[in-house]
Design an enzyme around this catalytic site. Structure first.
Site, PDB file in Angstrom:
ATOM      1  N   ASP A  25       0.832  -1.197   0.000  1.00  0.00           N
ATOM      2  CA  ASP A  25       0.000   0.000   0.000  1.00  0.00           C
ATOM      3  C   ASP A  25       0.874   1.258   0.000  1.00  0.00           C
ATOM      4  O   ASP A  25       0.638   2.198  -0.767  1.00  0.00           O
ATOM      5  CB  ASP A  25      -0.909  -0.024   1.230  1.00  0.00           C
ATOM      6  CG  ASP A  25      -1.729   1.244   1.373  1.00  0.00           C
ATOM      7  OD1 ASP A  25      -2.632   1.470   0.548  1.00  0.00           O
ATOM      8  OD2 ASP A  25      -1.451   2.029   2.314  1.00  0.00           O
ATOM      9  N   GLU A  37      -2.066  -5.232  -3.716  1.00  0.00           N
ATOM     10  CA  GLU A  37      -1.095  -4.451  -2.948  1.00  0.00           C
ATOM     11  C   GLU A  37      -0.019  -5.355  -2.360  1.00  0.00           C
ATOM     12  O   GLU A  37       1.162  -4.988  -2.338  1.00  0.00           O
ATOM     13  CB  GLU A  37      -1.814  -3.689  -1.838  1.00  0.00           C
ATOM     14  CG  GLU A  37      -2.707  -2.566  -2.345  1.00  0.00           C
ATOM     15  CD  GLU A  37      -3.442  -1.844  -1.236  1.00  0.00           C
ATOM     16  OE1 GLU A  37      -3.766  -0.657  -1.410  1.00  0.00           O
ATOM     17  OE2 GLU A  37      -3.703  -2.471  -0.179  1.00  0.00           O
TER      18      GLU A  37
END
Length: 265
Positions: free
Chosen positions: A74, A144
């Site tokens: 992320d 992610e």
């Protein structure tokens, strides 16, 4: 398995799997995933970890899941997208750059790219998760985690190459422009810039056989009401967004011409 390196799932953990789980583990097309991703892992265990949801890990008593890699990915994704946008748009303001980044790293954007990678087909999840529709957030998180795994396996330059490939549609060579943002992302940025709120998509109908569905999606923005039709609700949303963008661009051009005192032909 299509990877190299030792994996806690394909090696030491496999004897403890149920027969069906072991077959599913061995049958996943991880080679195809890596080809689409544009990166081949040196450590296959990192790839497997990125694709292991906590429901699978908890069900089988494994300490590893993709949550830590998701945390890393992320941050890596947000940084790299910001850096690429900063380079590509030297005249953009901080607010414009923030809007572009938000459109690229939002859940809907991640979900579309996860679908392109067919992550749902290779994601390991518990039996309870397999008995119902897969929440889009699981694939977004796995994407992610994959980016985090690439960063650990190949370093930031390889992670950046993957991000450019997935999110900017460009060739591997840095500095070459790729495709523009998709219609949904561009519309979201335009609406935010005009304080028009967030686009809301409504599924009007779903028809056709299960193997070839037909989705109708309506999008209303101000006085504009457009319907997109596609083989998936996301495709229909994209088409509806494109139609609304055309309407807004025509409206903007007419306004500019009127302000300049030019009569339309």
């Amino acid at each position: 398995m299509g990877t190299t390196g030792s994996s806690p799932f394909s090696v030491s953990f496999e004897p403890y799997l149920r027969q069906g789980d072991a077959a599913r583990l061995a049958g996943r097309d991880l080679k195809g995933l890596q080809e689409t991703l544009g990166y081949r892992f040196k450590d296959g265990g990192l790839l497997e970890e990125a694709l292991c949801h906590s429901s699978f890990a908890n069900e089988h008593g494994v300490a590893l899941s993709n949550e830590r890699l998701e945390f890393l990915g992320d941050s890596v994704l947000s940084f790299l997208v910001a850096r690429i946008l900063f380079e590509r748009h030297p005249d953009a303001t901080e607010g414009e750059l923030s809007q572009m980044r938000s459109a690229l790293v939002c859940g809907a954007s991640l979900c579309r790219r996860a679908e392109a990678l067919s992550i749902a087909e290779v994601l390991l999840r518990g039996r309870s998760m397999r008995n119902r529709d897969l929440p889009p957030s699981l694939c977004e998180d796995a994407l992610e985690a994959l980016i985090g795994a690439v960063c650990l396996d190949g370093g930031v330059p390889e992670a950046e190459r993957v991000v450019r490939r997935l999110f900017f549609g460009g060739p591997d060579a840095a500095g070459e422009d790729g495709a523009e943002l998709d219609a949904k992302s561009r519309l979201q940025i335009l609406m935010q810039a005009r304080d028009l709120g967030i686009p809301h998509y409504e599924i009007v109908s779903v028809s056709g056989p299960s193997h070839s569905p037909r989705f109708e999606v309506r999008l209303r923005v101000g006085n504009t009401d457009r319907v997109g039709v596609g083989a998936s609700h996301r495709e229909a949303e994209e088409l509806a967004a494109g139609l609304v963008l055309q309407d807004l661009e025509v409206e903007e051009n007419e306004t500019s011409e009127n302000e300049a005192g030019v009569s339309p032909p």
